[in-house]
Every structure is written in C-alpha cells, then in structure tokens.
Design a protein around this motif. Structure first.
Motif, PDB file in Angstrom:
ATOM      1  N   GLU A  69      31.826  33.640  54.267  1.00 44.64           N
ATOM      2  CA  GLU A  69      31.148  33.164  53.074  1.00 44.64           C
ATOM      3  C   GLU A  69      30.644  31.750  53.325  1.00 44.64           C
ATOM      4  OE1 GLU A  69      33.295  34.048  49.381  1.00 44.64           O
ATOM      5  OE2 GLU A  69      34.548  35.429  50.532  1.00 44.64           O
TER       6      GLU A  69
ATOM      7  N   GLU B 299      25.503  24.897  51.052  1.00 40.68           N
ATOM      8  CA  GLU B 299      25.549  26.259  51.576  1.00 40.68           C
ATOM      9  C   GLU B 299      24.494  26.458  52.654  1.00 40.68           C
ATOM     10  OE1 GLU B 299      27.089  28.644  47.596  1.00 40.68           O
ATOM     11  OE2 GLU B 299      24.956  28.138  47.812  1.00 40.68           O
TER      12      GLU B 299
ATOM     13  N   ARG C 261      32.124  35.857  42.345  1.00 43.68           N
ATOM     14  CA  ARG C 261      33.024  36.073  43.482  1.00 43.68           C
ATOM     15  C   ARG C 261      34.105  37.093  43.137  1.00 43.68           C
ATOM     16  NH1 ARG C 261      35.830  37.654  46.574  1.00 43.68           N
ATOM     17  NH2 ARG C 261      36.359  36.943  48.669  1.00 43.68           N
TER      18      ARG C 261
ATOM     19  N   GLY D  88      36.960  31.493  52.078  1.00 41.34           N
ATOM     20  CA  GLY D  88      36.007  32.583  52.268  1.00 41.34           C
ATOM     21  C   GLY D  88      35.775  32.993  53.701  1.00 41.34           C
TER      22      GLY D  88
END
Length: 251
Positions: free
Chosen positions: A95, A20, A69, A155
C-alpha cells in the motif's frame, strides 16, 4: 513456471496525494524487476499513476471493496482474491504508506515463511493480546479492535498464495465473520489472531525476524540495521520522520 513474487499496489483513491506519489515512485524504481500490478475498481482514473509508468498492469475488482481501507479488508479475506494471482508463488501487498529501503524481496521469499508483516504499533503501551493463552481462548471484541487500530497504516505484507487460500478455506466461518464485522483492518487482525489459532496454518517468523523484515515508522530504530521496509508513513508524519530527513535531496 511460476513467478517467485508479484508486487500488488492497491489504489483506493486515484487522486493520490504528494506523499503517496513519492512512495509510488520509489516503489516503481526499487522493485522494477518484479511484476508490479495495480489493484483498483473499474473506471478508476489512474492518470496520476501513469505519469510514473505508462505501461502499468491493472486488475479490477468491484468498487464496493475500494470505498475505504476497511472495505478493502473484505477483499483481502477472500480466497478468490489470492487465487486470482496463482501465476505467482508470493504476493507482496504494497500500500502507498510503505517504503522499501533496499531490495531484499527475493531473500525474504526464500526464508520459508508464509506470512510476514511488521508488528502492530500501540503507541508505547503494552501490546494487546500478547498472552498466548488469551489468544487461544479468543480475545474480546474490544481487544480485537485495539489490535486493528495498531495496524493503522501498516500496509505492507508478504504472503505465500497457496497457504493463504488454504487458510481461508480452513477458516471459512471465521473469515466470513471478519469480512462482515466492523473491526478496523479486519484482514490484519484475522491473519494475526485467527490463522494459527488451534492449528498452525501459516509459518510466521518470530518478533525479532519481523523487525528485520519491516518496522512501523513510529517505532523505527535507526541506531541498528534498518529493515527491508518501513510502513506507517503518511502525509501527516513524513516530514517528522528522521529516516526521510537523512535521504539525499534526489530521493
């Protein structure tokens, strides 16, 4: 005068993992000329994020929307959420499971669509809910659940704020049901199935056009022109994705 588009990066867990963090760093570099706003809960420690950019803009919403989520889906189905960003014409929800291949954001904002997103991925099986007559009549709960699962880690979407709020006002009963149901990725299922049911509230592109906008990492065809973005990236699959194996080491 309104901004054309703002980029929103939701943060559920401030302790983002290395994958991420890589996606975050790339987003901040690739989309740096647009307003970038982090969306999280009051009190969230964004020190890892601030290591990449100290001067980030953060907007806080109640913590109940950031427990998972699926609870974030509830926030994405509120009129107030989109109206909160009414200084901008479009929002790009980004995201940290998505990767912008090249900056075509201005181009996609000018194509006349209200909602763009990669198709759900069903692992090679026949698409669920592809029959338009079945969609019009309303899918069964299990079919909706399968569609929600097809949007797992999907996302990234671009939307026109005015039309999103109008659609939610026109579909208040349905939006309430999706917010308080137990479907996975309820927001994606709502925009997929309900937004244009009986009446075209949102201008959406064809499947072919959607493939040029974004593709799921599991279904990416690198033999053709790559899309604007890839979604469906996670710590579990990034090492096996051929796209990332071809990037220079600096990436």
């Amino acid at each position: 005068m309104k901004e054309l588009v703002s980029v929103l990066i939701p943060i559920l867990d401030p302790q983002i993992n290395p994958t991420e963090e890589k996606l975050l760093h790339h987003c901040l570099e690739t989309l740096e000329k647009y307003p970038l706003i982090f969306v999280t809960f009051e009190g969230a420690d964004l020190s890892i994020v601030r290591e990449h950019n100290e001067d980030i803009d953060v907007i806080y919403f109640p913590k109940k929307y950031f427990e998972s989520r699926d609870t974030l889906s509830q926030l994405f189905l509120l009129e107030d959420f989109y109206e909160h960003f009414n200084w901008s014409e479009f929002l790009l929800i980004h995201e940290l499971n998505s990767w912008i291949i090249r900056d075509e954001l201005h181009y996609w904002c000018k194509q006349g669509y209200d909602y763009l997103r990669a198709d759900p991925f069903f692992g090679g099986s026949r698409n669920v809910g592809e029959n338009p007559f079945a969609r019009l009549g309303g899918l069964k709960e299990e079919e909706k659940r399968l569609i929600g699962q097809g949007y797992t880690d999907n996302g990234l979407y671009l939307c026109r704020i005015e039309q999103m709020t109008k659609t939610l006002k026109n579909k208040r009963k349905e939006a309430h049901q999706y917010r308080h149901g137990n479907l996975p990725k309820a927001d994606a299922v709502f925009w997929d199935l309900e937004a244009n049911r009986f009446w075209p509230n949102l201008r959406k592109p064809t499947a072919i056009v959607r493939q040029y906008f974004a593709q799921n990492a599991h279904n990416l065809d690198q033999s053709k022109n790559l899309p604007f973005a890839i979604t469906g990236i996670s710590r579990a699959n990034i090492q096996s994705l051929s796209y990332f194996k071809t990037l220079p080491e600096a990436e």
